[in-house]
Design an enzyme around this catalytic site. Structure first.
Site, PDB file in Angstrom:
ATOM      1  N   ARG B  63     -19.045 -16.438 -71.863  1.00 55.62           N
ATOM      2  CA  ARG B  63     -18.805 -17.531 -72.800  1.00 55.62           C
ATOM      3  C   ARG B  63     -20.146 -18.072 -73.267  1.00 55.62           C
ATOM      4  O   ARG B  63     -20.615 -19.095 -72.802  1.00 55.62           O
ATOM      5  CB  ARG B  63     -17.995 -18.618 -72.104  1.00 55.62           C
ATOM      6  CG  ARG B  63     -17.396 -19.611 -73.082  1.00 55.62           C
ATOM      7  CD  ARG B  63     -16.453 -20.519 -72.391  1.00 55.62           C
ATOM      8  NE  ARG B  63     -17.106 -21.134 -71.247  1.00 55.62           N
ATOM      9  CZ  ARG B  63     -16.446 -21.743 -70.257  1.00 55.62           C
ATOM     10  NH1 ARG B  63     -15.150 -21.806 -70.274  1.00 55.62           N
ATOM     11  NH2 ARG B  63     -17.096 -22.281 -69.245  1.00 55.62           N
ATOM     12  N   LYS B 170     -17.222  -8.985 -53.381  1.00 56.45           N
ATOM     13  CA  LYS B 170     -16.593  -9.848 -52.403  1.00 56.45           C
ATOM     14  C   LYS B 170     -16.610 -11.289 -52.926  1.00 56.45           C
ATOM     15  O   LYS B 170     -17.441 -11.606 -53.760  1.00 56.45           O
ATOM     16  CB  LYS B 170     -17.317  -9.747 -51.064  1.00 56.45           C
ATOM     17  CG  LYS B 170     -18.702 -10.402 -51.093  1.00 56.45           C
ATOM     18  CD  LYS B 170     -19.274 -10.617 -49.716  1.00 56.45           C
ATOM     19  CE  LYS B 170     -20.459 -11.546 -49.827  1.00 56.45           C
ATOM     20  NZ  LYS B 170     -21.111 -11.867 -48.603  1.00 56.45           N
ATOM     21  N   ASP B 199     -19.712  -3.589 -51.440  1.00 51.74           N
ATOM     22  CA  ASP B 199     -20.279  -4.237 -50.266  1.00 51.74           C
ATOM     23  C   ASP B 199     -21.714  -3.733 -50.256  1.00 51.74           C
ATOM     24  O   ASP B 199     -21.978  -2.616 -49.835  1.00 51.74           O
ATOM     25  CB  ASP B 199     -19.528  -3.807 -48.999  1.00 51.74           C
ATOM     26  CG  ASP B 199     -20.086  -4.496 -47.766  1.00 51.74           C
ATOM     27  OD1 ASP B 199     -21.260  -4.897 -47.814  1.00 51.74           O
ATOM     28  OD2 ASP B 199     -19.362  -4.615 -46.775  1.00 51.74           O
ATOM     29  N   HIS B 200     -22.638  -4.559 -50.765  1.00 56.80           N
ATOM     30  CA  HIS B 200     -23.965  -4.019 -51.047  1.00 56.80           C
ATOM     31  C   HIS B 200     -24.657  -3.520 -49.785  1.00 56.80           C
ATOM     32  O   HIS B 200     -25.594  -2.747 -49.857  1.00 56.80           O
ATOM     33  CB  HIS B 200     -24.826  -5.037 -51.788  1.00 56.80           C
ATOM     34  CG  HIS B 200     -25.181  -6.220 -50.973  1.00 56.80           C
ATOM     35  ND1 HIS B 200     -24.389  -7.326 -50.902  1.00 56.80           N
ATOM     36  CD2 HIS B 200     -26.233  -6.462 -50.173  1.00 56.80           C
ATOM     37  CE1 HIS B 200     -24.946  -8.206 -50.095  1.00 56.80           C
ATOM     38  NE2 HIS B 200     -26.066  -7.712 -49.631  1.00 56.80           N
ATOM     39  N   LYS B 204     -27.322   0.231 -48.730  1.00 57.68           N
ATOM     40  CA  LYS B 204     -28.670   0.223 -48.170  1.00 57.68           C
ATOM     41  C   LYS B 204     -28.975   1.537 -47.462  1.00 57.68           C
ATOM     42  O   LYS B 204     -28.154   2.073 -46.745  1.00 57.68           O
ATOM     43  CB  LYS B 204     -28.816  -0.925 -47.168  1.00 57.68           C
ATOM     44  CG  LYS B 204     -28.924  -2.277 -47.836  1.00 57.68           C
ATOM     45  CD  LYS B 204     -29.246  -3.335 -46.793  1.00 57.68           C
ATOM     46  CE  LYS B 204     -29.205  -4.721 -47.402  1.00 57.68           C
ATOM     47  NZ  LYS B 204     -30.262  -4.920 -48.406  1.00 57.68           N
ATOM     48  N   GLU B 238     -29.512 -15.254 -41.470  1.00 62.46           N
ATOM     49  CA  GLU B 238     -30.204 -15.684 -42.677  1.00 62.46           C
ATOM     50  C   GLU B 238     -31.012 -16.923 -42.329  1.00 62.46           C
ATOM     51  O   GLU B 238     -30.572 -17.728 -41.513  1.00 62.46           O
ATOM     52  CB  GLU B 238     -29.206 -16.025 -43.777  1.00 62.46           C
ATOM     53  CG  GLU B 238     -28.513 -14.813 -44.358  1.00 62.46           C
ATOM     54  CD  GLU B 238     -27.438 -15.222 -45.353  1.00 62.46           C
ATOM     55  OE1 GLU B 238     -27.700 -15.149 -46.552  1.00 62.46           O
ATOM     56  OE2 GLU B 238     -26.359 -15.616 -44.914  1.00 62.46           O
ATOM     57  N   ASP B 257     -17.303 -14.915 -44.798  1.00 65.73           N
ATOM     58  CA  ASP B 257     -18.314 -14.487 -45.759  1.00 65.73           C
ATOM     59  C   ASP B 257     -19.034 -13.224 -45.299  1.00 65.73           C
ATOM     60  O   ASP B 257     -19.408 -12.392 -46.121  1.00 65.73           O
ATOM     61  CB  ASP B 257     -19.326 -15.634 -45.953  1.00 65.73           C
ATOM     62  CG  ASP B 257     -20.267 -15.383 -47.117  1.00 65.73           C
ATOM     63  OD1 ASP B 257     -19.788 -14.834 -48.130  1.00 65.73           O
ATOM     64  OD2 ASP B 257     -21.458 -15.727 -47.025  1.00 65.73           O
ATOM     65  N   HIS B 262     -19.380  -7.272 -44.078  1.00 68.10           N
ATOM     66  CA  HIS B 262     -20.589  -6.553 -43.673  1.00 68.10           C
ATOM     67  C   HIS B 262     -20.572  -6.151 -42.205  1.00 68.10           C
ATOM     68  O   HIS B 262     -20.807  -4.999 -41.858  1.00 68.10           O
ATOM     69  CB  HIS B 262     -21.828  -7.417 -43.916  1.00 68.10           C
ATOM     70  CG  HIS B 262     -21.949  -7.920 -45.311  1.00 68.10           C
ATOM     71  ND1 HIS B 262     -21.611  -7.149 -46.397  1.00 68.10           N
ATOM     72  CD2 HIS B 262     -22.363  -9.104 -45.812  1.00 68.10           C
ATOM     73  CE1 HIS B 262     -21.821  -7.845 -47.506  1.00 68.10           C
ATOM     74  NE2 HIS B 262     -22.275  -9.036 -47.171  1.00 68.10           N
ATOM     75  N   LYS B 360     -26.302 -18.982 -40.903  1.00 66.14           N
ATOM     76  CA  LYS B 360     -27.308 -19.444 -41.866  1.00 66.14           C
ATOM     77  C   LYS B 360     -28.287 -20.340 -41.118  1.00 66.14           C
ATOM     78  O   LYS B 360     -27.954 -20.903 -40.088  1.00 66.14           O
ATOM     79  CB  LYS B 360     -26.634 -20.226 -42.980  1.00 66.14           C
ATOM     80  CG  LYS B 360     -25.765 -19.323 -43.849  1.00 66.14           C
ATOM     81  CD  LYS B 360     -25.589 -19.894 -45.231  1.00 66.14           C
ATOM     82  CE  LYS B 360     -24.868 -18.938 -46.142  1.00 66.14           C
ATOM     83  NZ  LYS B 360     -25.708 -17.825 -46.601  1.00 66.14           N
TER      84      LYS B 360
END
Lengths: 358, 508
Positions: B63, B170, B199-200, B204, B238, B257, B262, B360
């Site tokens: 948009r 995801k 699923d990146h 890898k 993370e 998440d 993963h 996290k």
């Protein structure tokens, strides 16, 4: 870290390598192969730079064998081994040893190199120029699983291809072949799409560029059709045309970077087809160390079976409007195949300039 | 693309890369972060490596009141900033000719008509042959609308001999029920084998290397079972907080998440049996088998832990606690840390716990799989000689600093016999990353080639929710997240969870 050794031996170089590694605190380095570069002082710098760039992808121990036979009988009588050992940040990834061989030692380089090879890891020998006629039989070549030559650096590149074909041993490869991988993959991708039967092919490129001959031989070998080699001003390869019943499939690269792919019944499309740096070529070579059967088959197809200027003209008269005088660089005048007047002299054994190399 | 029909292709010719056939990519939500930071640079890098077909086209849908040129400029900036390979004019020139932009809302019929004509024009002008992948880089609530619109405007099916594929990111739902609904919606329009779930992690190199490590070597597989393995720890940590993603994250939490996709994928690759081949069917069969064999602990309270990071100093910076983050309600029970113990009911793994944890604001950013071996049954050394000897371990470092570490005992130099842990390192990352493709490059290429090996299938997604749902339900009705100071390795409760089993977390 850099360690200079003069009048040394291989075992002292080995100690220096271990000392260097200890000093920078990197006890184990995951080096995957030994790359032996056989060169002279003149081409050593460029070759080393390419190899150390390539070593970022393939961490390796690089051994540069630099021959200095000496100019006077006195020099030649005195043998000496000097070494420059580079470990850590001075050598991009892995270790580098520059070996300078003086005097009679020049003829016994393998005795210096053998103790310095990494245990177990494969050995690749690369001659950036002045490759021996039979690399696999050369004392240094015998140490390697892979032997890399470069026909384009030879005085007579086309004749060099003949030598390569005659002495081919599994594990041989040539950078002239590596250079055409992007062309081959684009042509293969083009033929993945629907097309009618191919009846003939033309490969166009500058003179003294053995890659053009190799590409022509590969096409002739795979497609089983007559292939003609024509000469243009370059840079490098400029076009491949495959004639089919429906029209011409043409991959045309005039500027050495962006090519245009034309296929019958389809819109013309641009494809990037850049001429690659030596470091990229070496990195590609090091990716696979098994014998390259396709290269063997292409190079042994026989360079004499490719139609060049005169023979092609005999088969199919063609006009070449471009006058020879317009070409600026000296090498261009040495293009007998382009000039109808000198049609009888297809021997390109004259001096090449640097531009025609890649 | 069959090798037999193309005389220029030969299985022996391994220099020739796989180049996708004529095709194009349509990105919905092209103005988003993912699109700018990952997708556009990945497309450029693919082109730069010569892996995209001539005539490849990229259509942006969003948009915005943009012309094609504005879109090209946006892609240009994104590529300049984020691409991994050097910027080259001729590559850009090749790509930029194929850029198109379609402005509009997802509900806007006219915009989808424009999209259809754009695609038809591209087939004519660029020779894309009707092959298009639709990348839905949009929040999942829009999935039903977008796929419906694609169907309504005849975009979900191309001319004969061509393909249309859907690529989705995801989260694939937030529990089993929603995942099934989502799959139904998408499968109504695209057949299951034309739906690619990104699923990146699976893109890898190091994750693909798990398969190489296990199945190409002889020295690891004999140890890869309950006779030698004591337990397995899979960690994805993370160091960042939730940043600006409060709206997405709150109510979802770390387990949904990360663990659901993963970590369970990493578990499947680590624990699965050897597939008969790397054919997608063979691989997915083994993954499904192992996921179906996963069992939850009976006492979820004792063997799962969730946490929330609290206000603290992290790595020299003062950072907010989760409940203080903008947009988070002060009584939120969302987990920013989750650890669970799973077991796998089969002959190979019975009795070997798999500890999965993610969070996290942990100590540092790291993802790794640690296979921890049993101690030697008998040590013929004097007492004290092996006091410093830990358990042998094989650690697959997924990111950053990709590689493999093996830890084992070695004699300390000196006159007395003393054994201490040392590690042997294979540093994938240090030396290979520079030219290894980014995860998204590999995945986009695979979508265009139609190679589904690195994409979780809908059954895998559903099985994963099956594993996670009971845990989430338990958490919803029991207690609240434990607190941990930002910058540490999680709540004390997580350490206690392992201590109950007589084990401890590795410091990654």
């Amino acid at each position: 870290m850099k360690i200079d050794l003069t009048e040394t031996t291989s075992s002292r170089i080995n100690s220096a390598l271990i000392e260097g590694r200890r000093a920078i605190g990197a006890p184990a380095i995951g080096m995957v192969l030994t790359l032996v570069i056989v060169t002279d002082e003149g081409s050593a710098y460029d070759a080393m730079r390419a190899a150390s760039d390539a070593s970022r992808e393939h961490p390796s121990r690089i051994l540069a064998v630099i021959k200095r036979p000496g100019r006077t009988p006195r020099d030649r009588a005195r043998t000496r081994l000097d070494a420059e050992v580079l470990v850590g940040s001075d050598s991009s990834a892995g270790e580098t040893v520059l070996l300078r061989l003086h005097g009679e030692l020049v003829n016994h380089a393998e005795s210096v190199v053998l103790p310095l090879l990494l245990p177990d890891a494969p050995v690749v020998v690369w001659w950036p120029a002045d490759a021996p006629d039979n690399p696999a039989q050369h004392p240094l070549g015998r140490l390697g699983q892979r032997r890399i030559t470069d026909a384009s650096a030879a005085e007579d590149p086309v004749a060099a291809l003949g030598l390569r074909a005659a002495s081919y041993t599994p594990g041989d490869t040539d950078l002239a072949w590596t250079r055409i991988t992007p062309w081959r993959s684009m042509l293969a991708a083009a033929l993945d799409q629907k097309h009618s039967k191919i009846s003939s092919a033309v490969v166009e490129g500058e003179a003294y560029n053995p890659s053009a001959e190799l590409l022509a031989m590969w096409l002739a070998d795979r497609l089983d059709v007559p292939v003609e080699r024509t000469v243009s001003d370059g840079p490098g390869l400029t076009a491949v045309r495959l004639t089919t019943a429906d029209g011409v499939i043409c991959l045309d690269r005039a500027d050495g970077a962006l090519a245009e792919l034309a296929m019958p019944g389809q819109p013309d499309r641009h494809v990037a087809l850049k001429r690659r740096e030596t470091s990229e070529l070496i990195a590609e070579e090091l990716r696979r160390l098994d014998p390259d059967e396709i290269y063997r088959s292409a190079v042994q197809f026989g360079v004499e079976r490719i139609m060049t200027g005169e023979r092609a003209k005999a088969a199919k008269p063609e006009q070449r409007p471009e006058p020879e005088q317009e070409q600026e660089s000296g090498q261009q005048q040495d293009q007998p195949r382009q000039d109808p007047a000198s049609a009888a002299a297809p021997k390109p054994a004259r001096k090449r300039t640097a531009e025609s190399k890649k | 693309m069959t090798t037999s029909s193309n005389p220029l292709r030969d299985a022996l010719d391994r220099r020739l890369p796989r180049i996708a056939g004529p095709s194009g990519l349509v990105i919905f939500g092209v103005t988003g972060d993912l699109s700018r930071k990952k997708l556009m640079p990945a497309i450029y890098d693919l082109a730069n490596r010569g892996l995209l077909p001539p005539g490849f086209s990229l259509v942006g849908f969003a948009r915005r009141d943009w012309e094609h040129e504005d879109f090209a400029q946006v892609v240009h900036d994104a590529v300049k900033e984020h691409a991994r390979t050097p910027f080259r004019e001729e590559v850009w020139a090749q790509l930029a000719e194929g850029f198109r932009f379609v402005p509009g809302d997802f509900g806007d019929d006219a915009a989808f008509e424009t999209l259809r004509t754009t695609i038809e024009d591209l087939d004519k002008a660029r020779g894309t042959g009707g092959n298009f992948a639709f990348y839905l880089s949009v929040p999942p609530k829009f999935f039903p609308l977008v796929v419906e619109q694609l169907k309504k405007h005849g975009l979900s099916e191309g001319p004969s001999d061509s393909w249309r594929r859907a690529v989705i990111e995801k989260p694939f739902g937030h529990d089993l029920k929603s995942a099934e609904e989502l799959n139904q919606v998408v499968h109504k329009v695209f057949s299951p084998d034309q739906v690619f779930r990104i699923d990146h992690y699976l893109g890898k190199e190091t994750v693909q290397n798990i398969l190489a490590l296990r199945f190409a070597n002889t020295m690891f597989e004999p140890l890869w079972n309950r006779s030698y393995v004591d337990h397995v720890q899979i960690t994805m940590a993370e160091d960042i907080g939730i940043g600006g993603r409060a709206g997405y994250y709150d109510g979802i939490g770390a387990a949904r998440d990360v663990i659901q996709n993963h970590l369970l994928q990493l578990l499947a690759l680590t624990a699965m049996e050897e597939p008969g081949s790397f054919h997608p069917k063979a691989l997915v069969t083994e993954k499904l088998k192992v996921l179906a064999a996963v069992q939850l602990p009976d006492d979820l309270g004792a063997h799962t832990v969730r946490g929330q990071y609290a206000h603290a100093w992290q790595g020299g910076e003062e950072v907010l606690g989760y409940l203080e983050e903008e947009g988070i309600s002060p009584d939120s029970k969302t987990d920013t840390y989750a650890a669970v113990r799973l077991t796998i009911n089969n002959r190979r793994w019975a009795g070997v716990p798999f500890y999965l944890r993610t969070g996290k604001r942990l100590g540092r950013r790291v993802t790794e799989i640690a296979v921890v071996f049993k101690r030697a049954p008998y040590l013929p050394f004097e007492s004290g000689a092996t006091e410093e000897l830990g358990e042998n371990a094989l650690v697959i470092r997924v990111q950053p600093d990709e590689g493999v570490t093996v830890r084992f005992g070695s004699k300390v130099p000196g006159t007395s016999m003393e054994v201490r842990d040392v590690s042997m390192d294979f540093a994938y990352g240090e030396s290979f990353t520079e030219s290894s493709p980014e995860a998204y490059e590999r995945l986009i290429l695979d979508v265009l080639l139609g190679d589904a090996n690195l994409f979780p299938r809908h059954q895998e997604v559903e099985l994963s929710w099956n594993i996670l749902d009971p845990i989430e339900e338990y958490w919803a009705s029991n207690g609240k997240p434990a607190e941990y100071a930002a910058g540490t390795w999680g709540p004390v409760e997580a350490d206690e969870m392992l201590a109950r089993d007589g084990r401890s977390w590795r410091r990654p």
